[in-house]
Every structure is written in C-alpha cells, then in structure tokens.
Design an enzyme around this catalytic site. Sequence first.
Site, PDB file in Angstrom:
ATOM      1  N   GLN A  42       0.663  -1.138   0.052  1.00 46.17           N
ATOM      2  CA  GLN A  42      -0.014  -0.224  -0.026  1.00 46.17           C
ATOM      3  C   GLN A  42       0.780   1.372  -0.129  1.00 46.17           C
ATOM      4  OE1 GLN A  42      -2.218  -1.150   3.439  1.00 46.17           O
ATOM      5  NE2 GLN A  42      -0.496  -1.254   4.852  1.00 46.17           N
ATOM      6  N   ASP A  64      -9.310  -5.317  12.949  1.00 44.76           N
ATOM      7  CA  ASP A  64      -9.448  -4.057  12.728  1.00 44.76           C
ATOM      8  C   ASP A  64      -8.494  -3.958  11.286  1.00 44.76           C
ATOM      9  OD1 ASP A  64      -8.863  -1.325  12.818  1.00 44.76           O
ATOM     10  OD2 ASP A  64      -7.476  -1.338  14.705  1.00 44.76           O
ATOM     11  N   THR A  71      -8.637  -2.625   6.924  1.00 40.71           N
ATOM     12  CA  THR A  71      -9.082  -1.410   6.191  1.00 40.71           C
ATOM     13  C   THR A  71     -10.198  -2.225   5.269  1.00 40.71           C
ATOM     14  OG1 THR A  71      -7.511  -2.479   4.601  1.00 40.71           O
ATOM     15  CG2 THR A  71      -6.673  -0.743   5.791  1.00 40.71           C
ATOM     16  N   ASP A  72     -10.565  -1.138   4.454  1.00 39.15           N
ATOM     17  CA  ASP A  72     -11.821  -1.438   3.509  1.00 39.15           C
ATOM     18  C   ASP A  72     -11.677  -2.812   3.133  1.00 39.15           C
ATOM     19  OD1 ASP A  72     -12.887   1.146   4.441  1.00 39.15           O
ATOM     20  OD2 ASP A  72     -12.214   1.876   2.509  1.00 39.15           O
TER      21      ASP A  72
END
Length: 289
Positions: free
Chosen positions: A35, A160, A162-163
Amino acid sequence: MTLDTDWFSEPLASEGVAFSLRVTSKLHEERTPWQYIEVYETAHWGRLLVIDGCVMLTGRDNFLYHEMMAHPALATHPAPRDVLVIGGGDCGTLREVLRHESVTRAVQVDIDEAVTRAAERFFPELTAGNDDPRVTLRFEDGVAYLRQAPAASFDVVIIDSTDPVGHAAGLFGAPFLSDVRRVLRSPGVLVQQSESPLLHAESVIRPLHGALAEAGFAARATLHFPVPSYPSGWWSATLGLLGLEPEAYRTVTLPELRYYSAAMHQAALTPPAFCGTLFRPDRPAGGGT
C-alpha cells in the site's frame, strides 16, 4: 485522493461526496509492497494517516473508532485474557485492549510493518503500549497466521482491517471467519469493523452477517457509532459471539476513556428504525436489541 493547494480530500465518487481537511504539511510518504502510506499535519484535526488515498485516522477523532473496536468486545466477554488483533497497524486498538487488567496476552498481526513504524514516529500516543510485556507484534498475513494458530487459543479476536478491498477482502469471508471461530474459546467474541450503516448496509454489513452465520456464529450484532473522518461520518463494528449474547455485557469503568461507557454500549446496540433487523438478523421483526 486529491491535494489541492492546502487541502487533502478523499472523494467517494459513487456517493457524490468528499471529506476534506486543511493540511499544513506532508510529513511522510512511503510505498510498500502492499500500500501507499502518507502522513500529514492538519490545521485543526491533528496528524492525519492516509493509506491508498483513504483516511485511516486523525489525531482529533481516532479515539471514537479505537474505543468502540475494543471495549464493547472485551466488556461482552466475562474474563478476557488472550486477545488477538488482526490488522490495526497503527496500534490504537491495541492500546485500548491493554487498558483491561484481565488481559495477559495481546497478539497483533498486521501485514505491513511500515504502518506500525510510521505510527511509532508520528502517532506515539497510539503506540505507547507496544513495549508492554503482554504484547507480541507480528508482521505477516493475518489470514495465513490464523490458519496455523492453535485451536481455542484466544478469548477475543478483533479484526481491525482496512476496507474490504485488495488484501483485506479475505478478512470478510466465511473461510477466514471459520478460522477465527476455530481459534476462539467458548465463550468467545469476534469483532469486525464493518463500514458505514448508511453507505454499506447491503454491500458489507448484510453479507458479513451471512458469512458469520456460515462460520458458526449464531449470535451476532452490529454496533454503530460516529467517526466524522470516515465516509458518511457514521461507522459500525459487528460482533460474532460463541456462548454469549450481545446484551449480556459487563459494566467496565476505565480511566481516560473519552467516548465508551456502558450507556454508549447500549446505545450502539440499538438499531435505527430504517435498519430494521439488519443489525440483529437472528431476531424476528419487532424484537428488542
């Protein structure tokens, strides 16, 4: 993401809306194998962490998300000792987990070490517990980690993530959630961030309940709470329970909390009328929360 003069903007083109913050400087940028990470200083919202053009947290409102990802789940378990966090590389949720004295072991597994190192540098208030002797930080694929983890080894698992796109998409499916169920003891609690009730009810929340049911979580409930810097400003986390019911949570009083309380826990379990039974699909229409 667009950076126009001194504004950072995250557009959500499908909804015709954008969230913008005035920024004063870019503090960090880094492309990893997974990312693109950016950190900004903002004029009014503290520091801003962005991943792949999407707001992950701000210094001003991250406590809302981190407290609600951790404390309802741990309060629902009668005596949480061993806690696993999948994702959560900024370590804010981990910090909240460590506030519970009953916790003796907290393992956090995030695929990208660079997120945690950026958080340690730019958000030290979130990573203050990383040196706690109860903590183990692992930088690897959470899906692969769970496949190899021993059965019945955790009381609470917090997803927890990300999208649900790219490498995080697998964290929302029944195969992964079945692995979570396998590593949970009974009683046990899973909590998964589940996006916006206003924008993602049909695309994320309803399918997630279906995947949890397929994985063997008969008792499920979605909690809702505000996070102004996330799309729509309204967010959710969905519980999957083994041997427990969502309403049977303990009253937990912890110092320095800014949002979570027993009253807010109850409020988060109360679905808005337009959501119908979406938040508790195992309940008949007209049932309580």
